[in-house]
Design an enzyme around this catalytic site. Structure first.
Site, PDB file in Angstrom:
ATOM      1  N   ASP A 145      -6.395   0.480  -2.410  1.00 12.92           N
ATOM      2  CA  ASP A 145      -5.239  -0.417  -2.298  1.00 12.92           C
ATOM      3  C   ASP A 145      -5.636  -1.896  -2.255  1.00 12.92           C
ATOM      4  O   ASP A 145      -4.770  -2.766  -2.087  1.00 12.92           O
ATOM      5  CB  ASP A 145      -4.440  -0.098  -1.019  1.00 12.92           C
ATOM      6  CG  ASP A 145      -3.423   1.021  -1.234  1.00 12.92           C
ATOM      7  OD1 ASP A 145      -2.989   1.223  -2.374  1.00 12.92           O
ATOM      8  OD2 ASP A 145      -3.063   1.680  -0.239  1.00 12.92           O
TER       9      ASP A 145
ATOM     10  N   ARG B 286      -6.773   1.350   5.155  1.00 12.32           N
ATOM     11  CA  ARG B 286      -6.884   0.001   4.594  1.00 12.32           C
ATOM     12  C   ARG B 286      -7.626  -0.975   5.528  1.00 12.32           C
ATOM     13  O   ARG B 286      -7.799  -2.147   5.165  1.00 12.32           O
ATOM     14  CB  ARG B 286      -5.482  -0.555   4.263  1.00 12.32           C
ATOM     15  CG  ARG B 286      -4.717   0.263   3.242  1.00 12.32           C
ATOM     16  CD  ARG B 286      -3.538  -0.494   2.666  1.00 12.32           C
ATOM     17  NE  ARG B 286      -3.947  -1.658   1.874  1.00 12.32           N
ATOM     18  CZ  ARG B 286      -3.113  -2.566   1.387  1.00 12.32           C
ATOM     19  NH1 ARG B 286      -1.807  -2.443   1.606  1.00 12.32           N
ATOM     20  NH2 ARG B 286      -3.555  -3.599   0.691  1.00 12.32           N
TER      21      ARG B 286
ATOM     22  N   ARG C 297       5.212  -2.189   9.452  1.00 15.81           N
ATOM     23  CA  ARG C 297       3.792  -2.528   9.404  1.00 15.81           C
ATOM     24  C   ARG C 297       3.423  -3.612  10.431  1.00 15.81           C
ATOM     25  O   ARG C 297       2.652  -3.371  11.349  1.00 15.81           O
ATOM     26  CB  ARG C 297       3.401  -2.976   7.997  1.00 15.81           C
ATOM     27  CG  ARG C 297       3.589  -1.904   6.919  1.00 15.81           C
ATOM     28  CD  ARG C 297       2.589  -0.777   7.070  1.00 15.81           C
ATOM     29  NE  ARG C 297       2.752   0.282   6.086  1.00 15.81           N
ATOM     30  CZ  ARG C 297       2.154   0.329   4.909  1.00 15.81           C
ATOM     31  NH1 ARG C 297       1.364  -0.661   4.523  1.00 15.81           N
ATOM     32  NH2 ARG C 297       2.334   1.356   4.097  1.00 15.81           N
TER      33      ARG C 297
ATOM     34  N   HIS D  41       7.502  -3.365   3.552  1.00 13.09           N
ATOM     35  CA  HIS D  41       7.016  -4.747   3.710  1.00 13.09           C
ATOM     36  C   HIS D  41       8.166  -5.680   3.370  1.00 13.09           C
ATOM     37  O   HIS D  41       8.958  -5.383   2.459  1.00 13.09           O
ATOM     38  CB  HIS D  41       5.884  -5.063   2.719  1.00 13.09           C
ATOM     39  CG  HIS D  41       4.529  -4.608   3.144  1.00 13.09           C
ATOM     40  ND1 HIS D  41       3.623  -4.065   2.254  1.00 13.09           N
ATOM     41  CD2 HIS D  41       3.898  -4.643   4.338  1.00 13.09           C
ATOM     42  CE1 HIS D  41       2.498  -3.779   2.893  1.00 13.09           C
ATOM     43  NE2 HIS D  41       2.639  -4.121   4.158  1.00 13.09           N
TER      44      HIS D  41
ATOM     45  N   CYS E 246       2.865  -8.048  -4.666  1.00 13.97           N
ATOM     46  CA  CYS E 246       1.795  -7.393  -3.899  1.00 13.97           C
ATOM     47  C   CYS E 246       0.405  -7.709  -4.468  1.00 13.97           C
ATOM     48  O   CYS E 246      -0.575  -7.708  -3.735  1.00 13.97           O
ATOM     49  CB  CYS E 246       1.971  -5.883  -3.924  1.00 13.97           C
ATOM     50  SG  CYS E 246       3.493  -5.308  -3.217  1.00 13.97           S
TER      51      CYS E 246
HETATM   52  C1  DA2 Z   1       4.296  -6.427  -0.768  1.00  8.84           C
HETATM   53  N1  DA2 Z   1       3.071  -5.910  -0.645  1.00  8.84           N
HETATM   54  C2  DA2 Z   1       1.942  -6.753  -0.563  1.00  8.84           C
HETATM   55  C3  DA2 Z   1       3.007  -4.627  -0.680  1.00  8.84           C
HETATM   56  N2  DA2 Z   1       4.035  -3.982  -0.611  1.00  8.84           N
HETATM   57  N3  DA2 Z   1       1.811  -4.123  -0.832  1.00  8.84           N
HETATM   58  C4  DA2 Z   1       1.600  -2.917  -1.418  1.00  8.84           C
HETATM   59  C5  DA2 Z   1       0.816  -2.072  -0.509  1.00  8.84           C
HETATM   60  C6  DA2 Z   1       0.672  -0.689  -1.012  1.00  8.84           C
HETATM   61  C7  DA2 Z   1      -0.175   0.171  -0.173  1.00  8.84           C
HETATM   62  N4  DA2 Z   1      -0.275   1.464  -0.761  1.00  8.84           N
HETATM   63  C8  DA2 Z   1       0.356   0.285   1.245  1.00  8.84           C
HETATM   64  O1  DA2 Z   1       1.178   1.145   1.482  1.00  8.84           O
HETATM   65  O2  DA2 Z   1      -0.086  -0.455   2.117  1.00  8.84           O
END
Ligand code: DA2
Length: 272
Positions: free
Chosen positions: A70, A95, A140, A169, A263
């Site tokens: 990621d 992550r 998150r 997010h 992202c």
């Molecule tokens: C808006 N942004 C930065 C994001 N939505 N990021 C994508 C993150 C994807 C990752 N698989 C996760 O779930 O963290």
């Protein structure tokens, strides 16, 4: 109308998806059983990178690390305001190592990096609207991280609560288009947050379910050009009506991990 919009040249950080895969699931978009075309992911990312460069933006690159599929989602790597960097601290162990990797990139280049105590996923949940930071929470980023951001980044922070796990997010549910102008998907927010957004941004563009589901709000604006997923056609039409130039991008493979245009892109706001 278009000529009234002015693009400002930006400084971005991106990470080529060399090690991209969907090997685990930490959001509702991720299904490790579903095939991902890794070569197509790279091609689509390269097209996005080339687009930013063609628009005159400066794009720097961080090397992706094996075992961190990621890491391509650079927006999560930090938040940078006026040359100050708030490093990220990820919610999920999968992550975790990305936080120090991005922090080292900035430290090596002489930035003032603050190591966070609380969980924050960078610009995934911190969106800068000129002199205020809109900050997501609910899935998150911890609310305590909002105070930490306020202190280190020296801008007031307004908390917004996300309630739909598909939009985990803030930058999946809201995009800043120009100072004081946003687009967002109301149903992704709690009622008090919706009320705040209605009051502060009475003229905001609101997204349809279809646009939100196409990740249309995971968009990036330079003040004139708005890069967004090509499937978000209603939003593109609304943007054009407001004098922006919408540019559709195809990032179908990265969407399988729950990410798109924004992202992939971390804005480096250097010292004024
Ligand atoms: C808006 N942004 C930065 C994001 N939505 N990021 C994508 C993150 C994807 C990752 N698989 C996760 O779930 O963290």
């Amino acid at each position: 109308m278009t000529s009234e919009r002015t693009a400002r040249q930006r400084h971005y950080l991106m990470c080529r998806p060399t090690h991209f895969a969907v090997d685990y699931s930490i959001n509702p978009w991720m299904d490790p059983g579903k095939p991902v075309d890794a070569d197509l992911a790279i091609l689509q990312w390269e097209q996005l990178h080339a687009l930013f460069v063609s628009l005159g933006h400066t794009v720097e690159l961080i090397e992706g690390l094996p075992g961190l599929p990621d890491m391509v989602f650079a927006a999560n790597g930090a938040t940078v305001v006026n040359g100050r960097v708030l490093a990220a601290k990820f919610r999920y162990q999968e992550r975790e190592a990305e936080g120090p990797a991005y922090a080292d990139w900035f430290r090596t280049r002489g930035y003032d990096v603050h190591e966070p105590v609380h969980v924050n996923e960078g610009e995934g949940d911190f969106l800068v609207d000129e002199d205020v930071i809109l900050a997501g929470t609910g899935f998150r980023t911890d609310p305590e991280a909002h105070r930490e951001a306020e202190k280190h980044l020296r801008l007031p922070v307004v908390g917004l609560e996300l309630v739909d796990p598909r939009f985990y997010h803030l930058d999946t549910a809201l995009a800043v288009l120009a100072p004081g102008e946003i687009m967002y998907y109301p149903a992704a927010f709690s009622e008090p947050s919706r009320q705040f957004l209605r009051n502060r941004y009475p003229d905001a563009i609101t997204a349809t379910d279809e646009d939100a589901q196409a990740f249309g709000l995971n968009a990036l604006s330079d003040g004139r050009n708005v890069i967004l997923p090509e499937a978000a056609t209603h939003l593109a039409a609304r943007l054009a009506e407001r004098g922006f130039t919408p540019i559709g991008a195809s990032l179908s493979e990265l969407l399988k991990a729950g990410g798109s245009v924004k992202c992939c892109t971390l804005e480096i706001r250097d010292r004024d």
